[in-house]
Design an enzyme around this catalytic site. Structure first.
Site, mmCIF file in Angstrom:
data_model
loop_
_atom_site.group_PDB
_atom_site.id
_atom_site.type_symbol
_atom_site.label_atom_id
_atom_site.label_comp_id
_atom_site.label_asym_id
_atom_site.label_seq_id
_atom_site.Cartn_x
_atom_site.Cartn_y
_atom_site.Cartn_z
ATOM 1 N N HIS A 293 4.769 -7.394 -0.604
ATOM 2 C CA HIS A 293 5.675 -6.892 -1.653
ATOM 3 C C HIS A 293 7.123 -6.795 -1.179
ATOM 4 C CE1 HIS A 293 4.823 -2.893 0.299
ATOM 5 N NE2 HIS A 293 6.074 -2.663 -0.061
ATOM 6 N N ASP B 70 -1.984 -7.500 0.212
ATOM 7 C CA ASP B 70 -0.550 -7.236 0.286
ATOM 8 C C ASP B 70 0.000 -7.501 1.685
ATOM 9 O OD1 ASP B 70 1.976 -6.518 -0.648
ATOM 10 O OD2 ASP B 70 1.709 -4.406 -0.155
ATOM 11 N N GLY C 179 10.998 1.903 3.496
ATOM 12 C CA GLY C 179 11.406 1.247 4.726
ATOM 13 C C GLY C 179 10.313 1.239 5.775
ATOM 14 N N ASN C 180 9.324 2.127 5.633
ATOM 15 C CA ASN C 180 8.190 2.145 6.556
ATOM 16 C C ASN C 180 7.174 1.042 6.244
ATOM 17 O OD1 ASN C 180 8.536 5.541 7.056
ATOM 18 N ND2 ASN C 180 7.940 4.223 8.760
ATOM 19 N N SER C 181 7.196 0.513 5.028
ATOM 20 C CA SER C 181 6.237 -0.525 4.652
ATOM 21 C C SER C 181 6.304 -1.689 5.629
ATOM 22 C CB SER C 181 6.518 -1.030 3.235
ATOM 23 O OG SER C 181 6.104 -0.099 2.281
ATOM 24 N N LEU D 145 -17.905 -15.600 -6.697
ATOM 25 C CA LEU D 145 -19.033 -15.831 -7.596
ATOM 26 C C LEU D 145 -18.645 -15.797 -9.066
ATOM 27 C CD1 LEU D 145 -22.116 -13.919 -6.099
ATOM 28 C CD2 LEU D 145 -21.817 -16.383 -6.381
ATOM 29 N N GLY D 146 -17.593 -15.070 -9.403
ATOM 30 C CA GLY D 146 -17.213 -14.947 -10.805
ATOM 31 C C GLY D 146 -17.974 -13.864 -11.531
#
Length: 418
Positions: free
Chosen positions: A143, A173, A245-247, A302-303
């Site tokens: 992100h 992510d 900012g830690n992400s 598998l759906g």
């Protein structure tokens, strides 16, 4: 005057004598012997080191001493845990210094006309990253860089490099970028033991762009899910301070091992604090090598949509484990293999399926094209409105299926943490 002086000296002598009498034979707690790896001498009154610990140090002793050093039968200290701080005063400095040079600051901007038209201009996405390969491979959060064409990585020593996005995985992510540098300090992905509730953890990142910062906390929970996340996001919940900012920054243990990548915080109007989320090291070890090698993560598919048996009291009473199929997509691998809505999957390739999450994870760990065998329970009268008083007749079936590739338009949107 002389009498007053004599009286004062007499009182002083009596006080000293009483103090000596009160403390005689009582061991003085030694707060440093645990980390030194040796026990104090036996006290004159026969009190053993184990009793000294129990009476004078109490619960703090288990925290101060290395776990592996507390296993001697006589209460003395064994050999200290390798890598554990050896100083009497507890400090995480050595562990932090092993990882801190590998934690970077990351800045991403977009020059897209659409952003400028919406008033965003060249808005900067600021976060952190972790060098996981000496040749400039940096792990961060998707992100932070998604949809942005200018990425800059700033090393802990101040050097700045443009970075190129080499791959990502929307489900977790995670993203990997590369910079044109070599012989960089890095941290391995798979040398840390699994985290447990109560373990001490340290978050390293660049919150608000103030510079590299370390915050400390404990593991509050493991295998935590958050709203909007996919089944592949089983987070470690921590109470270390996580700020914008830690992400993408590192979560480490006191020994300087990478145990996670910080990615989200609890946001709401409740004013809650101390609820942060980190992607655990075991998931990083599964996903990141694929991103580096292939640019993406190939997961079997598998759906199907599945649910927990606990939502169906009648089923849960009679069937102790499994996953209930609530939807089968048309022309999906599951559809072609004969799996039906309201089937209960109890095993995959002969291994028991405990719940819905385990089934989806087991499927995703296999590459597309892998043949699998599902054991299912099938009953025509199973439904969400079935009468709990009526008996359920189920038959066991074995289905042979081949995993497919998840279509791009079915990718789960990830939570956008700060």
């Amino acid at each position: 005057m002389k009498g007053k002086a004599h009286f004062f000296l007499l009182c002083t002598f009596i006080g000293v004598a009483a103090g000596w009498w009160w403390t005689a034979g009582r061991p003085v707690p030694n707060l440093f012997w645990q980390a030194a790896g040796k026990a104090p001498e036996l006290a004159d009154n026969g009190v053993t080191p184990a009793r000294i610990e129990a009476e004078n140090i109490g619960a703090d002793a288990n925290w101060m001493a290395p776990r592996s050093a507390m296993n001697a039968a006589d209460g003395s200290m064994g050999q200290a845990y390798s890598g554990m701080p050896s100083a009497g005063v507890i400090s995480y400095h050595d562990g932090i210094m092993k990882v801190a040079p590998s934690v970077v600051s990351l800045y991403a901007t977009s020059s897209a006309s659409g952003e400028a038209a919406n008033g965003g201009g060249n808005a900067i996405s600021q976060g952190s990253g972790v060098i996981v390969n000496a040749d400039g491979v940096v792990l961060t959060n998707l992100h932070l860089v998604e949809g942005r064409d200018r990425i800059t990585v700033v090393l802990s020593d101040g050097r700045s490099y443009p970075a190129l996005l080499i791959g990502s995985d929307r489900e977790t992510d995670l993203a990997v970028v590369r910079i044109a540098a070599s012989n960089l300090p890095f941290v391995p992905l798979d040398d840390a033991p699994p985290l447990r509730v109560g373990d001490v953890v340290l978050a390293i990142g660049n919150p608000f762009g103030v510079g590299q910062t370390v915050t400390q906390g404990i593991v509050s929970a493991t295998h935590r899910r958050i709203a909007g996340g996919s089944v592949w996001q089983h987070f470690v919940q921590i109470d270390a301070a996580i700020n914008p900012g830690n992400s993408g920054g590192a979560l480490i243990n006191p020994y300087g091992q990478l145990v996670g990548v910080n990615t989200a915080v609890f946001r709401g109007d409740s004013g809650a604090v101390g609820i942060g989320f980190s992607i655990p090291a075991d998931l990083l070890a599964q996903v990141v090598p694929q991103i580096i090698e292939h640019g993406s993560v190939a997961r079997g598919w598998l759906g199907i949509a599945v649910d927990e048996l606990s939502y169906f009291p009648k089923l849960a009473r009679d069937i102790k484990q499994g996953a209930l199929v609530t939807q089968v997509l048309s022309n999906s691998p599951a559809d072609r293999g004969g799996l039906q809505q309201m089937d209960i999957v109890t095993a995959i390739d002969g291994l028991p399926v405990r719940n819905a999450t385990q089934l989806l994870l087991a499927i995703s760990l296999e590459p597309p094209g892998t043949p699998v065998s599902l054991t299912v329970l099938r009953g025509g009268q199973i439904s969400s409105t079935m009468d709990p008083s009526q008996p359920i007749e189920l038959e066991t079936r074995e289905l042979a299926l081949e995993l497919g590739t998840r279509p791009d338009d079915l990718n789960t949107a990830v939570n956008r943490p700060r």
